[in-house]
Design an enzyme around this catalytic site. Structure first.
Site, PDB file in Angstrom:
ATOM      1  CG  HIS B  31      61.479 -25.634 136.539  1.00 37.48           C
ATOM      2  ND1 HIS B  31      61.443 -27.002 136.620  1.00 37.48           N
ATOM      3  CD2 HIS B  31      61.827 -25.349 135.257  1.00 37.48           C
ATOM      4  CE1 HIS B  31      61.753 -27.537 135.436  1.00 37.48           C
ATOM      5  NE2 HIS B  31      61.989 -26.556 134.602  1.00 37.48           N
ATOM      6  CG  ASN B 179      58.322 -15.276 134.646  1.00 40.19           C
ATOM      7  OD1 ASN B 179      58.564 -15.310 133.448  1.00 40.19           O
ATOM      8  ND2 ASN B 179      58.235 -16.376 135.382  1.00 40.19           N
ATOM      9  CG  LEU B 181      63.386 -13.375 131.833  1.00 39.99           C
ATOM     10  CD1 LEU B 181      64.392 -13.417 132.989  1.00 39.99           C
ATOM     11  CD2 LEU B 181      64.104 -13.078 130.514  1.00 39.99           C
ATOM     12  CD  GLU B 358      40.294 -31.208 116.028  1.00 35.88           C
ATOM     13  OE1 GLU B 358      41.047 -30.219 116.216  1.00 35.88           O
ATOM     14  OE2 GLU B 358      39.605 -31.344 115.006  1.00 35.88           O
ATOM     15  CD  GLN B 419      39.370 -34.973 105.370  1.00 38.19           C
ATOM     16  OE1 GLN B 419      38.489 -34.764 106.192  1.00 38.19           O
ATOM     17  NE2 GLN B 419      40.352 -34.100 105.152  1.00 38.19           N
TER      18      GLN B 419
END
Lengths: 608, 608
Positions: B31, B179, B181, B358, B419
């Protein structure tokens, strides 16, 4: 609002409170104090703004009400009693075995779209309902969501606030019941309504701060919310937990338990009432917009061609979108990688970009399916884990979702373990009622992508990043719950799925060179697995090697062992046992011990 | 900043850009454009604000730098090269097999605390590092987090913004690389820096909007951030993706791939440099505060006493906190239910309330363990699924976490399925290097809670809501990887864990009445499972029944099948196969077919 209305609303609120207390008392458990704080909020909504046809909960023109604070279920059930939907007798079955009035709401209850009870889930689903109304059904109904204040700590709520604010969903109203007390103690912001208003305002919401026990203020706020243009509205209401009963009002330590002295409480609340609210039906008939269906022309791939299954997924889903007008697609800002982009290009009006907010994406799909749409949700398999709780809650909601996880396994190569879905098969197998599919070639993928639309419950399909050879013709059928026997040999059975099918075939060739003949099974339907065929082949060959691009636990190997549990033969599991790093795809398979060489060795080691 | 400094910073930024391009070019993937946007931001941080002892990455006084946008790893590695930590030769091993410079950073790399690459994880970990510095280590070091703009769509980021804002963590600075994008296209807010500033401001942050390519503005902002009191700072920097190379600068479709013409790009960037940054070490020696260790006096429970394992967990952890000064506890606003409250009362200064967030809770624990603390994280088992991706990333981070999930299974009773932790054993088994424990009585719980502190990796312990009888004496040992043979009989082996152990014992009594003698195994260590003992008992008895309060997939039954895979005997799995509703605890076990009656029937059905 005249004096008569005002008095009625006060009485109705008192009834909702009384019935919440009674229901919890009858059950011996439950959350009456969390219900009591929102009694006026819900009384005014019920009597003055909620538009539903009581006789027809499925009317598409109905407003929607989502209890994001699902533990306030006594209040919801008390509302249904006031609507004439639930009898007083049924109300008192709350939380009993066999009652549809469970501890937390599920869609078994009329006017309930989704199960709630995991905080932070209901509002994102409400965003999905509002999107469905606005952009798919094209109906003017309104979505009302009751949230707790504690719940605003959940990141998923802010994914929802951001998405709704950005979309300008003025058909969505959130009512935040700021009762100041969470389960354990005071919330972070207490009664600082301005703290919530500032945050929501920054996220593009219209905010109204009110006294949540004043019917007049509530009525004004609800009407304002419905009339607001271009923006969703948040009504931020200051309330008291346990309101109306001095023994519990605004006191800590009273969460999630029935009132100690229900008789005394009922006395303080003025005793039971038996008001029925004449509900206002939707203004107009609701005929939801539907896209036309067309012929299904799935892509076809040539035998031997190298095509990534993610590519086939994108092309098949685009074709399915032409065939079925109910198919919609949801992206987590990776459509170019998952290849959902192909659908987006073909059907832009049914494509929804959720940016990198996987929880909101899955919740929105859950809302859309509640409105009769068939959503496909796609991101990297690894990143679907971000929404695992929401998939769990979608299952409790009896929702139908098609989830597609790309970049499964170490075979993705250089990107490294953070991008590798290596627990997805285990995670999705362990979702109630789920189907787990893992195709190995493009034609198989196309067929499964189309077929999964017709299934029920949570369906998960895993795709592969790299190209794999096409080994099936375009007209081959792949029934869910079936498998394909690709080679037949007597000395061992190799069970593979997805990328490892090709390694298994290559291993079979190597083993043939060793003079060993093996059966190779493509277990594309990981759940349900084709138990009869597996038992037959395993028994015939006397030994099994499973091979999967997944951690050793809970995936294909465990599924095969489970299928053979009562008719066992020795099984050797090959799976990814060490933490991978960066490396090429073939290197990864080799290092993980799941390539053709490893399979060959495992078979040879098992032979007598 | 004088002219010389300014020129150096520009040159350094150019070098970081050049090295990012070179690394990705050598790898053939990666990248670079996401790295190039933040080159000035990181150049100025490196040269002017980051305080680290280059010779001693473990120095507790070091500042921390977290690349929450982990895909910008080429930039991070280029920085390490400029620091003299990584050679140019090593830089070019980027993404190769065996290189520590993986596609996304891991703690194998010096100065990297946690793995990143799943967006939205790094900032919440940074909050944990800042909390550890402020409230545990009591050191003045600073935590710098580089975020992408796309990443701000993740709800976990807002959990972090809320937590840090509320705590007033002025030792934390976020640098948002706006940036414009994302991976697929433009972000939601583009270059609307004010949209981000408004949101962050509302969450209590000091915000600074700058041109992210201007070293002067960056330098001012970083200094301001370090000097800001009482609030964390967000530097919101307008940047260009692919900055400096016209072929990619601010262009769509250039994410996550090397530059097509690296030579041309290097020319445009002025070619390679070989600057080394003389890093400023921390101002003072870093001696982190540590609480004193003491004797371990675990609670003891009487045989036959009825005690919930969650109660024993809370009491044992409080005792462990006295014995080990490194133990800290993190709550998701359910400490009264999980019984973490007992620890909070005994050691309030080491107790952290995360409210219902969490993901932030698990990420903070991951940050704290990176600083040498031993965190215990507790919430309902069901709600730990909300943080499943973060647990996955903690495993990639080689982090040591103790996770405790309460309210496991249908045995919780009336609250209903939302739950009930019913997929937790599967989910946590499928975490690399994990340990999964499931005690059945209070003494066993106490011992395992203490022992799990000494293990490595992700450790998960499941507790039960209701009371169960104490069946082990307080001095019994429960080695991880072991099991307990509670009954010995020849006709079948029943393998149970947690609440089903008691049902299995009762079933053994019923079967004795039928004239059938069975072995009963308490498999408290679900992973690793005691394979040798299981194989021995299964082989001796010729048949096995497994019984678990969990979905059928991926839990105890599958673990047992896996242990027996190569030495198989017939196994019948009893597990929760239908969606439960509300009902009493005993009713739930009966309805799920996992109570004593169901076990008895399963054994009888398997007998010849």
């Amino acid at each position: 609002m005249d004096e008569l209305d005002y008095r009625f609303l006060c009485e109705l609120a008192a009834q909702l409170r009384v019935d919440s207390v009674r229901a919890a008392a009858a059950a011996g458990s439950g959350h009456p104090t969390s219900s009591m704080s929102a009694a006026e909020l819900m009384a005014v909504l019920l009597a003055r703004q909620l538009r539903v046809d009581v006789e027809n909960p499925a009317d598409p023109a109905n407003d929607h009400l989502v209890f994001s604070k699902g533990h306030a279920s006594p209040l919801l059930y008390a509302m249904l009693k006031a609507m004439g939907v639930v009898s007083d007798e049924e109300l008192l079955t709350f939380r009993r075995r066999g009652s549809r009035l469970e501890g937390h709401p599920t869609p078994d209850v009329p006017f309930v779209d989704v199960a709630t009870g995991s905080l932070g889930f209901g509002l994102p689903v409400g965003v999905g309902l509002a999107l469905a109304a606005r952009r798919l059904d094209r109906l003017p109904n309104h979505v009302w969501v009751l949230c707790g204040d504690s719940e605003l700590a959940e990141g998923s709520m802010w994914e929802a606030f951001e998405h709704a604010g950005h979309e300008g969903l003025n058909n969505l109203t959130v009512i935040v019941d700021v009762n100041r007390l969470g389960q354990r103690g005071p919330t972070r912001h207490g009664w600082d309504l301005a703290a919530y208003a500032a945050r929501l305002g920054a996220f593009g919401w219209h905010t109204i701060e009110i006294d949540g026990h004043d019917p007049g203020q509530i009525d004004f706020a609800l009407a304002d919310a419905r009339a607001t243009r271009r923006r969703p509205t948040a009504i931020i209401a200051r309330t008291c937990k346990g309101r109306g009963v001095s023994a519990v009002e605004d006191r800590e330590g009273k969460h999630g338990k029935p009132l100690a002295d229900a008789e005394q409480a009922l006395g303080e609340l003025g005793g039971p009432r038996s008001l029925t609210v004449p509900m206002t039906p939707p203004a107009s008939q609701g005929v939801p917009y539907r896209y036309a269906d067309g012929p299904l022309v799935l892509p076809k791939y040539e035998l031997g061609e190298e095509v990534a299954t993610r590519t086939a997924f994108g092309e098949a889903l685009a074709a399915l979108g032409t065939a079925r007008g109910d198919v919609v697609a949801l992206d987590g800002e990776v459509a170019d990688s998952t290849k959902l982009e192909t659908f987006a290009e073909a059907h832009p009006e049914r494509f929804f970009e959720f940016y990198i907010a996987e929880q909101q994406m899955v919740a929105a799909a859950t809302g859309m399916q509640a409105r009769g749409w068939t959503p496909y949700v796609a991101t990297f398999a690894a990143f679907l884990t971000r929404a695992y709780d929401f998939v769990r809650m979608a299952a409790v909601s009896r929702a139908g979702l098609c989830l597609v996880g790309s970049h499964g396994g170490v075979s993705i190569g250089e990107d490294g373990p953070s991008q590798m879905g290596l627990e997805d098969l285990a995670a999705f197998r362990a979702v109630h009622g789920s189907t787990v599919l893992y195709p190995c070639d493009a034609n198989q993928t196309a067929r499964l992508v189309a077929d999964m639309a017709g299934l029920e419950g949570i369906r998960y399909l895993r795709t592969t990043r790299g190209e794999t050879p096409v080994i099936y013709g375009p007209d081959e059928e792949f029934p869910v719950g079936g498998c394909k026997v690709l080679r037949t040999g007597g000395q061992a059975t190799i069970v593979a799925a997805g990328v490892t099918v090709h390694e298994a075939l290559a291993a079979a060739d190597l083993l043939a060179g060793d003079g060993v003949s093996v059966t190779v099974i493509d277990a594309y339907s990981v759940k349900p697995l084709d138990s009869p065929e597996l038992v037959a082949m395993a028994t015939a060959t006397g030994r099994v090697v499973t091979v999967e691009d997944h951690w050793p636990e809970g995936g294909l190997g465990d599924a095969v062992l489970s299928a053979l549990a009562e008719n066992p033969v020795p099984v050797r599991k090959l799976a990814v046992a060490r933490m991978p790093g960066s490396a090429g795809s073939a290197e990864q398979l080799r290092d993980a011990g799941i390539d053709r060489t490893a399979i060959r060795e495992a078979v040879l080691a098992m032979l007598p």
